[in-house]
Design a protein around this motif. Sequence first.
Motif, PDB file in Angstrom:
ATOM      1  N   HIS A 124      -6.366  -2.237   4.925  1.00 42.38           N
ATOM      2  CA  HIS A 124      -6.104  -1.454   6.127  1.00 42.38           C
ATOM      3  C   HIS A 124      -6.732  -0.069   6.023  1.00 42.38           C
ATOM      4  O   HIS A 124      -7.406   0.381   6.929  1.00 42.38           O
ATOM      5  CB  HIS A 124      -4.596  -1.346   6.338  1.00 42.38           C
ATOM      6  CG  HIS A 124      -4.213  -0.712   7.643  1.00 42.38           C
ATOM      7  ND1 HIS A 124      -4.398  -1.353   8.847  1.00 42.38           N
ATOM      8  CD2 HIS A 124      -3.658   0.486   7.919  1.00 42.38           C
ATOM      9  CE1 HIS A 124      -3.968  -0.563   9.817  1.00 42.38           C
ATOM     10  NE2 HIS A 124      -3.512   0.562   9.283  1.00 42.38           N
ATOM     11  N   CYS A 125      -6.499   0.627   4.917  1.00 36.54           N
ATOM     12  CA  CYS A 125      -6.985   1.996   4.793  1.00 36.54           C
ATOM     13  C   CYS A 125      -8.023   2.147   3.691  1.00 36.54           C
ATOM     14  O   CYS A 125      -8.645   3.191   3.569  1.00 36.54           O
ATOM     15  CB  CYS A 125      -5.813   2.951   4.522  1.00 36.54           C
ATOM     16  SG  CYS A 125      -5.053   2.712   2.919  1.00 36.54           S
ATOM     17  N   CYS A 166      -6.302  -1.939  -0.483  1.00 42.65           N
ATOM     18  CA  CYS A 166      -5.684  -2.121   0.817  1.00 42.65           C
ATOM     19  C   CYS A 166      -6.784  -2.363   1.839  1.00 42.65           C
ATOM     20  O   CYS A 166      -7.735  -1.584   1.936  1.00 42.65           O
ATOM     21  CB  CYS A 166      -4.884  -0.870   1.190  1.00 42.65           C
ATOM     22  SG  CYS A 166      -4.241  -0.945   2.878  1.00 42.65           S
ATOM     23  N   PHE A 176      -7.419   2.039   0.448  1.00 45.10           N
ATOM     24  CA  PHE A 176      -6.831   2.573  -0.779  1.00 45.10           C
ATOM     25  C   PHE A 176      -7.017   1.586  -1.938  1.00 45.10           C
ATOM     26  O   PHE A 176      -6.813   0.387  -1.768  1.00 45.10           O
ATOM     27  CB  PHE A 176      -5.342   2.845  -0.545  1.00 45.10           C
ATOM     28  CG  PHE A 176      -4.628   3.384  -1.741  1.00 45.10           C
ATOM     29  CD1 PHE A 176      -4.789   4.702  -2.124  1.00 45.10           C
ATOM     30  CD2 PHE A 176      -3.794   2.567  -2.484  1.00 45.10           C
ATOM     31  CE1 PHE A 176      -4.128   5.204  -3.221  1.00 45.10           C
ATOM     32  CE2 PHE A 176      -3.124   3.064  -3.587  1.00 45.10           C
ATOM     33  CZ  PHE A 176      -3.298   4.388  -3.958  1.00 45.10           C
ATOM     34  N   CYS A 193       0.835  -1.202   0.000  1.00 45.73           N
ATOM     35  CA  CYS A 193       0.000   0.000   0.000  1.00 45.73           C
ATOM     36  C   CYS A 193       0.868   1.250   0.000  1.00 45.73           C
ATOM     37  O   CYS A 193       1.824   1.344   0.753  1.00 45.73           O
ATOM     38  CB  CYS A 193      -0.920  -0.017   1.209  1.00 45.73           C
ATOM     39  SG  CYS A 193      -1.974   1.439   1.293  1.00 45.73           S
ATOM     40  N   ARG A 207      -0.113   4.188   0.855  1.00 47.61           N
ATOM     41  CA  ARG A 207      -0.444   5.011   2.018  1.00 47.61           C
ATOM     42  C   ARG A 207       0.111   4.409   3.300  1.00 47.61           C
ATOM     43  O   ARG A 207       0.632   5.124   4.152  1.00 47.61           O
ATOM     44  CB  ARG A 207      -1.967   5.106   2.152  1.00 47.61           C
ATOM     45  CG  ARG A 207      -2.519   6.418   1.672  1.00 47.61           C
ATOM     46  CD  ARG A 207      -3.947   6.546   2.173  1.00 47.61           C
ATOM     47  NE  ARG A 207      -4.846   6.857   1.088  1.00 47.61           N
ATOM     48  CZ  ARG A 207      -6.170   6.744   1.183  1.00 47.61           C
ATOM     49  NH1 ARG A 207      -6.719   6.288   2.283  1.00 47.61           N
ATOM     50  NH2 ARG A 207      -6.930   7.064   0.181  1.00 47.61           N
TER      51      ARG A 207
HETATM   52 ZN   LIG Z   1      -3.357   1.096   3.090  1.00 45.34          ZN
END
Ligand SMILES: [Zn+2]
Length: 92
Positions: free
Chosen positions: A83-84, A81, A86, A63, A65
Motif C-alpha cells: 500500500h505505502c 507493504c 514500507f 504495516c 504505517r
Molecule cells: Zn503500508
Amino acid sequence: MPAKPKDDAAAKKEEAKPAAEAAAPAAKAKPEKKREKKHREEKGVHAMYKVEGNKVTRARPTCERCGPGYFMADHHDRYTCGHCGFTRYKQK
Ligand SMILES: [Zn+2]
C-alpha cells in the motif's frame, strides 16, 4: 488409385513420428507437470488468518504505517507493504 502412394508416405511418416516423440516426451512432460504443481500459497485475505481454537492469528505482520488491516508481503529477506511501500528487513 492415386491415393495408394500417398498412403504409403503417410504410413512411413507415422512410423517415424512415434520414434521421435518417444525420446522427447519424457523430457518435455516433466516441467509441465511441475509448473502445474507449483501451487505455492493460498491467495486472498483468508490466507492471512489462521484460527486456532478461539484465537485468530495473523500469518504476516501488518504495516506500521498503514495500521492493522494492511498485511505486508513476505519476501525472503524482508516484508514490504504494497500500500505505502514500507519495507522492514527481517532480522537474523
Ligand atoms: Zn503500508
